[in-house]
Write an enzyme that holds these catalytic residues in place. Structure first.
Site, short mmCIF file in Angstrom:
data_model
loop_
_atom_site.label_atom_id
_atom_site.label_comp_id
_atom_site.label_asym_id
_atom_site.label_seq_id
_atom_site.Cartn_x
_atom_site.Cartn_y
_atom_site.Cartn_z
N GLY A 167 0.77 -0.97 -0.17
CA GLY A 167 0.00 0.18 -0.10
C GLY A 167 1.11 0.74 0.10
N TRP B 77 2.14 2.68 -2.58
CA TRP B 77 1.81 3.79 -3.13
C TRP B 77 0.74 4.74 -3.14
CZ3 TRP B 77 3.72 3.73 -9.05
CH2 TRP B 77 4.91 3.38 -9.08
N ASP C 242 -4.15 -5.96 -5.86
CA ASP C 242 -3.28 -7.06 -5.56
C ASP C 242 -3.53 -8.32 -5.73
OD1 ASP C 242 0.36 -5.80 -5.23
OD2 ASP C 242 -0.12 -7.76 -4.99
N ASP D 7 -5.84 -11.51 -8.84
CA ASP D 7 -4.90 -11.42 -9.92
C ASP D 7 -5.41 -10.51 -10.79
OD1 ASP D 7 -3.34 -12.18 -11.68
OD2 ASP D 7 -3.56 -14.49 -11.66
N LYS E 41 6.62 -0.20 -13.60
CA LYS E 41 7.84 -1.15 -13.91
C LYS E 41 8.31 -1.16 -14.61
CE LYS E 41 8.46 -3.31 -10.04
NZ LYS E 41 8.57 -3.58 -8.17
#
Length: 238
Positions: free
Chosen positions: A83, A85, A106, A122, A186
């Protein structure tokens, strides 16, 4: 004489170096990991400031540079647990005062966070993106993805796995971003990111790479920050 304040995105204070010895039930790699954590100023500062993870500083630094977050915006945080971000997004968006929105997802369980809507799923499950859209109830201004696949130790395999998540994240972002929106994701350097970067350069006004100071220097982790969404190919075909 006024005293200049230190940057809020950099850890402050001096730390004493901690050495960790191996024990009967602790491997050399575990000892190295624990030693790194104990001596990481971002870990210490995250605890001091109440952030759930040191990763919060990565988003703070990216936002400081690219100005992604702002009060009233609608944010989707993919790979949100634990948590860090999401906390930063809530802090910057101020949803309860401005009518903005922060939604986090998540595969791991995540403790509820005031000001955000979070759920466990997922993202690669076909139902997850549709559930996110239903919760949002409209377009997003920013899609954040700090998702990472479990590592195998094989560099090329790990790179392909993270790129599969990045591609999936952008497939979703392409469908939900409002004009002018932003995508932050990312990546791990390895060559397979070219196709994704080509798509981003077609769909956004500006695409930049960034490695925030909080990202460990020995990691191949980097972030792509795309701003000024012009609409993806899928949307153009409709």
């Amino acid at each position: 004489m006024t005293q200049k304040k230190s940057s809020s995105t950099r850890p402050g204070g001096r730390q004493t170096t901690v050495r960790v010895k191996t024990a009967a039930k602790r491997s050399n790699s575990s000892a190295r990991w624990l030693e790194r954590q104990l001596n990481d100023p971002y870990v210490a500062d995250a605890k001091r400031r109440g952030f759930r993870s040191r990763a919060a500083f990565k988003l703070l630094q990216l936002d400081e540079k690219f100005h992604i977050l702002a009060p009233g915006k609608r944010i989707v945080d993919l790979g949100a647990a634990p948590g860090g971000w999401t906390q930063v997004a809530v802090e910057r968006v101020k949803p309860e005062q401005t009518g903005g929105q922060v939604v986090g997802l998540d595969i791991l369980e995540m403790e509820p966070l005031a000001g955000a809507t979070t759920f466990q799923a997922d993202f690669l499950d076909e139902a997850a993106p549709e559930r996110l859209k239903a919760v949002m109830g409209g377009p997003a201004d920013v899609v954040l993805s700090d998702m990472a696949a479990p590592t195998t130790g094989h560099q090329q395999t790990d790179h392909l796995r993270i790129m599969a998540l990045a591609e999936a994240a952008y497939d979703f972002a392409e469908e939900v971003l409002a004009p002018g929106g932003a995508f932050v994701c990312k990546l791990f350097q390895g060559g397979a990111e070219r196709d994704l970067l080509t798509r981003l350069k077609q769909d956004f006004a500006v695409v930049k790479h960034a490695k925030p100071p909080a990202s460990r220097q020995d990691s191949s982790e980097t972030y792509v920050v795309a701003t000024g969404f012009r609409g993806g190919a899928k949307r153009d075909e409709e």
